[in-house]
Design a protein around this motif. Sequence first.
Motif, mmCIF file in Angstrom:
data_model
loop_
_atom_site.group_PDB
_atom_site.id
_atom_site.type_symbol
_atom_site.label_atom_id
_atom_site.label_comp_id
_atom_site.label_asym_id
_atom_site.label_seq_id
_atom_site.Cartn_x
_atom_site.Cartn_y
_atom_site.Cartn_z
ATOM 1 N N SER A 17 0.877 -1.265 -0.007
ATOM 2 C CA SER A 17 -0.069 -0.195 -0.054
ATOM 3 C C SER A 17 0.846 1.317 0.087
ATOM 4 O O SER A 17 2.054 1.378 0.604
ATOM 5 C CB SER A 17 -0.767 0.101 1.448
ATOM 6 O OG SER A 17 -1.578 -0.907 1.261
ATOM 7 N N TYR A 62 -13.902 6.116 -10.177
ATOM 8 C CA TYR A 62 -12.550 5.676 -10.649
ATOM 9 C C TYR A 62 -12.531 5.083 -12.024
ATOM 10 O O TYR A 62 -13.459 4.639 -12.513
ATOM 11 C CB TYR A 62 -12.299 4.627 -9.554
ATOM 12 C CG TYR A 62 -12.092 4.527 -8.154
ATOM 13 C CD1 TYR A 62 -13.374 4.528 -7.389
ATOM 14 C CD2 TYR A 62 -11.120 5.374 -7.541
ATOM 15 C CE1 TYR A 62 -13.503 4.817 -6.146
ATOM 16 C CE2 TYR A 62 -11.197 5.632 -6.012
ATOM 17 C CZ TYR A 62 -12.487 5.350 -5.324
ATOM 18 O OH TYR A 62 -12.415 5.815 -3.981
ATOM 19 N N ASP A 64 -11.486 2.030 -14.400
ATOM 20 C CA ASP A 64 -11.705 0.827 -14.128
ATOM 21 C C ASP A 64 -10.546 -0.009 -13.585
ATOM 22 O O ASP A 64 -10.643 -0.836 -12.940
ATOM 23 C CB ASP A 64 -12.222 0.134 -15.460
ATOM 24 C CG ASP A 64 -13.643 0.386 -15.922
ATOM 25 O OD1 ASP A 64 -13.919 0.159 -17.061
ATOM 26 O OD2 ASP A 64 -14.269 0.988 -14.967
ATOM 27 N N LYS A 67 -10.160 0.197 -9.693
ATOM 28 C CA LYS A 67 -11.545 -0.164 -8.776
ATOM 29 C C LYS A 67 -11.220 -1.034 -8.206
ATOM 30 O O LYS A 67 -10.648 -2.212 -8.575
ATOM 31 C CB LYS A 67 -12.678 -0.271 -9.879
ATOM 32 C CG LYS A 67 -13.305 0.950 -10.455
ATOM 33 C CD LYS A 67 -14.546 0.519 -11.247
ATOM 34 C CE LYS A 67 -15.247 1.775 -11.941
ATOM 35 N NZ LYS A 67 -16.363 1.630 -12.623
ATOM 36 N N GLY A 68 -11.593 -1.047 -6.768
ATOM 37 C CA GLY A 68 -11.329 -2.045 -5.806
ATOM 38 C C GLY A 68 -9.865 -2.114 -5.093
ATOM 39 O O GLY A 68 -9.677 -2.812 -4.297
ATOM 40 N N ARG A 69 -8.929 -1.362 -5.871
ATOM 41 C CA ARG A 69 -7.668 -1.143 -5.312
ATOM 42 C C ARG A 69 -7.296 0.095 -4.844
ATOM 43 O O ARG A 69 -6.533 0.276 -3.656
ATOM 44 C CB ARG A 69 -6.474 -1.504 -6.307
ATOM 45 C CG ARG A 69 -6.575 -2.940 -6.933
ATOM 46 C CD ARG A 69 -5.438 -3.278 -7.918
ATOM 47 N NE ARG A 69 -5.533 -2.056 -9.068
ATOM 48 C CZ ARG A 69 -4.376 -1.558 -9.363
ATOM 49 N NH1 ARG A 69 -3.564 -1.666 -8.439
ATOM 50 N NH2 ARG A 69 -4.378 -0.701 -10.160
ATOM 51 N N THR A 71 -8.570 4.034 -3.165
ATOM 52 C CA THR A 71 -9.879 4.623 -2.550
ATOM 53 C C THR A 71 -9.178 6.100 -2.145
ATOM 54 O O THR A 71 -8.392 6.292 -1.914
ATOM 55 C CB THR A 71 -9.993 4.056 -1.118
ATOM 56 O OG1 THR A 71 -10.265 2.560 -1.089
ATOM 57 C CG2 THR A 71 -11.099 4.664 -0.524
ATOM 58 N N ASN A 86 -3.475 0.282 -3.036
ATOM 59 C CA ASN A 86 -3.336 -0.849 -2.407
ATOM 60 C C ASN A 86 -3.062 -1.780 -3.718
ATOM 61 O O ASN A 86 -3.500 -1.512 -4.857
ATOM 62 C CB ASN A 86 -4.562 -1.487 -1.599
ATOM 63 C CG ASN A 86 -4.815 -0.456 -0.377
ATOM 64 O OD1 ASN A 86 -3.789 -0.052 0.239
ATOM 65 N ND2 ASN A 86 -6.161 -0.699 -0.015
ATOM 66 N N ASN A 87 -2.346 -2.966 -3.480
ATOM 67 C CA ASN A 87 -2.058 -3.999 -4.358
ATOM 68 C C ASN A 87 -1.565 -3.203 -5.835
ATOM 69 O O ASN A 87 -2.077 -3.372 -6.829
ATOM 70 C CB ASN A 87 -3.487 -4.669 -4.749
ATOM 71 C CG ASN A 87 -3.051 -6.027 -5.615
ATOM 72 O OD1 ASN A 87 -1.872 -6.383 -5.374
ATOM 73 N ND2 ASN A 87 -4.157 -6.432 -6.305
#
Length: 129
Positions: A17, A62, A64, A67-69, A71, A86-87
Motif C-alpha cells: 500500500s 474511478y 476501471d 477499482k477495488g484497489r 480509495t 493498494n495492491n
Amino acid sequence: QARLTESGGRLVQAGGSLRLSCEVSGVPGGTFSRYAVAWFRQAPGQERAFVAAIHRNSGTTYVDSVKGRFTNSRDNAKKMVYLQMNNRNPEDSGMYFCAALLVILTAPLPREFHGYTYWGQGTQVTVSS
C-alpha cells in the motif's frame, strides 16, 4: 485562488500500500467543501489520464483499472484529499497530479484534464516488479 500540493510518492515494490496526499491551500475555511478533487496519472510520453475523483459530497469515481484497489477520500476540516493505493502494480507508475474544481452538487465529475481549474505540481510514484 486554490493551490494544491501533492505528497507521498516514492519508489515502491509491487503489492502493498501507498497513500498519496493532496493539500489544498488558499481556500477560505468552509469553501474547500465545495470543491471536487481528482487524481490524474501521467506516464513518460503520455497524456495525463484520469485515475479517480471525489465530489463535494464525498461521492467517488474511478477508472476501471484501479477499482477495488484505490480509495479516494477527503478531510474537509484539514483541506486534504487522499488516494490510498493498494495492491500496486508497475502499470500504476507515473507522476500523480491532483486537480480541483469548484462544483455544484448536481454536476458530474469530469474525467478530462481540461475539466479542472487548479493543479498541483505532482508527486512521482514508481512501482517496481
